[in-house]
Write a protein that holds these residues in place. Structure first.
Motif, PDB file in Angstrom:
ATOM      1  N   ARG A 116       0.821  -1.210   0.000  1.00 34.67           N
ATOM      2  CA  ARG A 116       0.000   0.000   0.000  1.00 34.67           C
ATOM      3  C   ARG A 116       0.861   1.268   0.000  1.00 34.67           C
ATOM      4  O   ARG A 116       0.358   2.348  -0.294  1.00 34.67           O
ATOM      5  CB  ARG A 116      -0.931  -0.001   1.215  1.00 34.67           C
ATOM      6  CG  ARG A 116      -2.021  -1.069   1.171  1.00 34.67           C
ATOM      7  CD  ARG A 116      -3.093  -0.709   0.156  1.00 34.67           C
ATOM      8  NE  ARG A 116      -4.153  -1.705   0.100  1.00 34.67           N
ATOM      9  CZ  ARG A 116      -5.226  -1.703   0.880  1.00 34.67           C
ATOM     10  NH1 ARG A 116      -5.359  -0.765   1.809  1.00 34.67           N
ATOM     11  NH2 ARG A 116      -6.152  -2.636   0.757  1.00 34.67           N
ATOM     12  N   VAL A 241      -6.591  -5.403  -4.758  1.00 34.72           N
ATOM     13  CA  VAL A 241      -6.941  -5.028  -3.386  1.00 34.72           C
ATOM     14  C   VAL A 241      -5.687  -4.899  -2.523  1.00 34.72           C
ATOM     15  O   VAL A 241      -5.610  -4.049  -1.641  1.00 34.72           O
ATOM     16  CB  VAL A 241      -7.909  -6.066  -2.777  1.00 34.72           C
ATOM     17  CG1 VAL A 241      -8.160  -5.782  -1.297  1.00 34.72           C
ATOM     18  CG2 VAL A 241      -9.230  -6.065  -3.539  1.00 34.72           C
ATOM     19  N   LEU A 246      -9.043   1.759  -0.863  1.00 34.50           N
ATOM     20  CA  LEU A 246     -10.447   1.511  -1.169  1.00 34.50           C
ATOM     21  C   LEU A 246     -10.998   2.556  -2.129  1.00 34.50           C
ATOM     22  O   LEU A 246     -11.857   2.254  -2.966  1.00 34.50           O
ATOM     23  CB  LEU A 246     -11.269   1.496   0.127  1.00 34.50           C
ATOM     24  CG  LEU A 246     -11.017   0.313   1.073  1.00 34.50           C
ATOM     25  CD1 LEU A 246     -11.846   0.478   2.342  1.00 34.50           C
ATOM     26  CD2 LEU A 246     -11.350  -1.005   0.385  1.00 34.50           C
ATOM     27  N   LEU A 249      -9.781   1.624  -5.577  1.00 32.59           N
ATOM     28  CA  LEU A 249      -9.998   0.231  -5.957  1.00 32.59           C
ATOM     29  C   LEU A 249     -10.962   0.043  -7.133  1.00 32.59           C
ATOM     30  O   LEU A 249     -10.678  -0.769  -8.022  1.00 32.59           O
ATOM     31  CB  LEU A 249     -10.481  -0.560  -4.741  1.00 32.59           C
ATOM     32  CG  LEU A 249     -10.527  -2.074  -4.904  1.00 32.59           C
ATOM     33  CD1 LEU A 249      -9.141  -2.613  -5.257  1.00 32.59           C
ATOM     34  CD2 LEU A 249     -11.030  -2.731  -3.621  1.00 32.59           C
TER      35      LEU A 249
END
Length: 567
Positions: A116, A241, A246, A249
């Motif tokens: 991330r 993912v 989010l 995404l």
């Protein structure tokens, strides 16, 4: 970024392992690395650590408070205390992992090893690689269709028998994820090794099909290649993912889906001319070239994206470096005895079936399955229209599929803008916005399939220009793409704890249903006519629209009554 990607790839991992970290080293394998104190084990703390693990660790050596690396003076050595043996002799029961002293985790919130936290360019590059992987496997379904006339002629089989090559491939990549996808959820394997091994087998198993002496061999290889190539089709979204937030995404999964859609669309275009001029074996040769090129690129550049696997590998290196066998990741603490591949696969299969009985999920599976099945009927309808009516040759008859590419680019562009300026802004104003808003665009998209098949079927006449049925067919892609995105995002956000099982169940259901449609597709259009057959399919699509509205209207109530969602 380049060396990090190569180091974390399959080839880089092999080089690092064989050279014991001398080549392509991780930071903790470099000479100037300073081990964080929390990872070091001293004799004076053995009893406390063993108590945390509910262990009794014998010791015959005087204690020392020195926190140093393995083999340094005053530190536990393998001949001093066999901590690993003591840990293995009793079940590992610990307090919550946040309280576990030797928990291996990220080096702070900005740790560059965390997917991330990768740079934007690195995440985009990895997303492109995963999309390319999906494309290189998915194209294997439709690139087969131009070879059907040649197979019929050489092996003396009928149309239905030769079409089984398409059916078995699609069926296999629906079944495969039920067995292979669970491997990618296990930290000791991760995602990338399963991708690479599956792609390697997918590539190699094209060879027996090329040299086949009978149709049975071709069909067997089609099933096996679909099976081993299936992880890319089922868990590519899971890789997205891993690396995207989010908020980003939906666009990331949309990008990956375009790779999936482009495969079947471009298959007849790429395979048509080769089959016409060189014979049916050349479509398989083209598939080998594409997949072999993808295999080389991905083996060199595709890193592991699953955070638990990255941390597990880090823990293994730190245990070797420090001599501290108590270093564990959260995944290791959660399952101290490891995971059985069979048990995980069975658990995934049972959960997927149980979830499929949920009304909202059952409808989602059925609707996506029908839309997907009609999409595969295009591969039977196009030859009837562009070969029989407009007299295109085998190579040129694949070019109308490029209409899907044009409508796909336009659809994806508008979808990105919709996500950025509508959905994201609504969630920014109200983070508790219900997932049913994902279905608003699905309702709009639901009208594209019936309009598309009606325009295609009734305009396909010799006195109508060939561009009209191409436009009609191209209108199907906005429907299938937007319905896939909206419905799958809805079910994954509405049932977040079971997203992986939901995707596996949806993949199994839609692939099984779609695999059999091509077997009767030609008979459907021949007996009812192109107009009549298209009207039947359009009517089936229209029947689903009111049900989709009911899901949009009452989906929240269904989720509240479900035992698979939080209250």
């Amino acid at each position: 970024m380049t060396w990090d990607i190569i180091r974390d790839s399959t080839v880089g991992q092999l080089i690092n392992s064989v050279s014991a970290g001398r080549f392509l080293p991780y930071p903790d394998q470099q000479k100037d690395y300073v081990v964080p104190e929390r990872y070091l084990l001293s004799v004076s703390k053995v009893v406390d650590d063993a108590a945390t693990l509910n262990e009794a660790v014998p010791s015959t050596k005087p204690s020392s408070d020195a926190n140093t690396l393995v083999n340094a003076e005053g530190v536990i050595k393998p001949t001093d205390v066999d901590v690993e043996k003591a840990v293995a002799q009793a079940p590992l029961t610990v307090a919550p992992t946040a309280e576990y002293q030797y928990l291996v985790t990220w080096d702070g919130p900005e740790d560059p090893a965390n997917p991330r936290n990768w740079s934007r360019s690195k995440r985009i590059f990895v997303a492109f690689l995963i999309s390319f992987l999906t494309f290189s496997v998915y194209i294997g379904s439709a690139i087969y269709t131009p070879s059907i006339p040649g197979l019929m002629e050489e092996f003396g089989v009928g149309l239905t028998s030769s079409t089984w090559g398409l059916t078995l491939f699609v069926l296999a990549y629906g079944i495969g994820p039920m067995f292979l996808a669970p491997l990618q959820e296990m930290p000791r394997f991760g995602r990338t090794p399963v991708y690479i091994i599956g792609l390697f087998l997918f590539t190699v198993l094209q060879l027996p099909a090329i040299f086949a002496k009978n149709m049975s061999t071709v069909l067997a290889m089609r099933f096996l290649t679909g099976f081993f190539g299936s992880p890319a089709l089922a868990t590519g979204g899971a890789s997205m993912v891993d690396i995207f937030s989010l908020q980003a995404l939906p666009v990331a999964i949309g990008t990956w889906s375009m790779g999936a859609v482009s495969g079947p669309v471009l298959g007849p275009v790429i395979g048509g001319f080769a089959a016409q001029h060189k014979g049916w074996r050349w479509t398989f040769l083209e598939l080998i070239w594409i997949s072999a090129f993808a295999l080389v690129v991905l083996a060199l550049f595709l890193p592991e994206t699953m955070g638990e696997t990255i941390l597990l590998r880090k823990a293994q290196r730190l245990r070797k470096l420090t001599g501290n066998p108590l270093l564990k990741t959260e995944a290791e603490l959660a399952r101290p005895d490891g995971e059985s591949v069979v048990s995980v696969a069975w658990e995934n299969f049972v959960m997927a079936l149980r979830l499929s009985l949920e009304p909202a999920l059952l409808f989602s599976h059925v609707y996506i399955g029908i839309v997907y099945s009609i999409f595969y009927l295009w591969f039977e309808a196009f030859p009837l229209v562009f070969t029989d009516i407009y007299h295109f040759n085998l190579g040129v008859s694949g070019l109308p599929f490029l209409g899907f590419v044009v409508s796909g680019v336009i659809t994806f562009t508008l979808y990105v803008l919709y996500q950025k300026y509508h959905v994201n802004m609504r969630y920014a104003r109200n983070p508790n916005t219900p997932p049913e808003i994902r279905l608003e665009l699905a309702l709009f998209a639901s009208f594209f399939p019936p309009i598309s098949v009606l325009l295609f079927g009734w305009s396909a006449q010799y006195h109508t220009h060939w561009i009209v049925p191409i436009i009609g067919a191209a209108l199907y892609l906005p429907g299938i793409f937007l319905l896939f995105q909206c419905i799958l995002l809805y079910v994954s956000s509405g049932y977040p704890k079971h997203a992986a099982s939901i995707f596996a169940g949806n993949d199994l259901f839609r692939s099984t249903l779609a695999s059999f449609f091509p077997l009767f597709g030609r008979a459907l259009f021949v007996r009812l006519g192109l107009g009549g057959g298209s009207s039947l399919l359009a009517g089936l699509s229209v029947l689903m629209i009111p049900l989709l509205y009911l899901l949009f209207r009452y989906g929240a109530a269904l989720r509240q009554r479900s035992k698979f969602t939080e209250a």
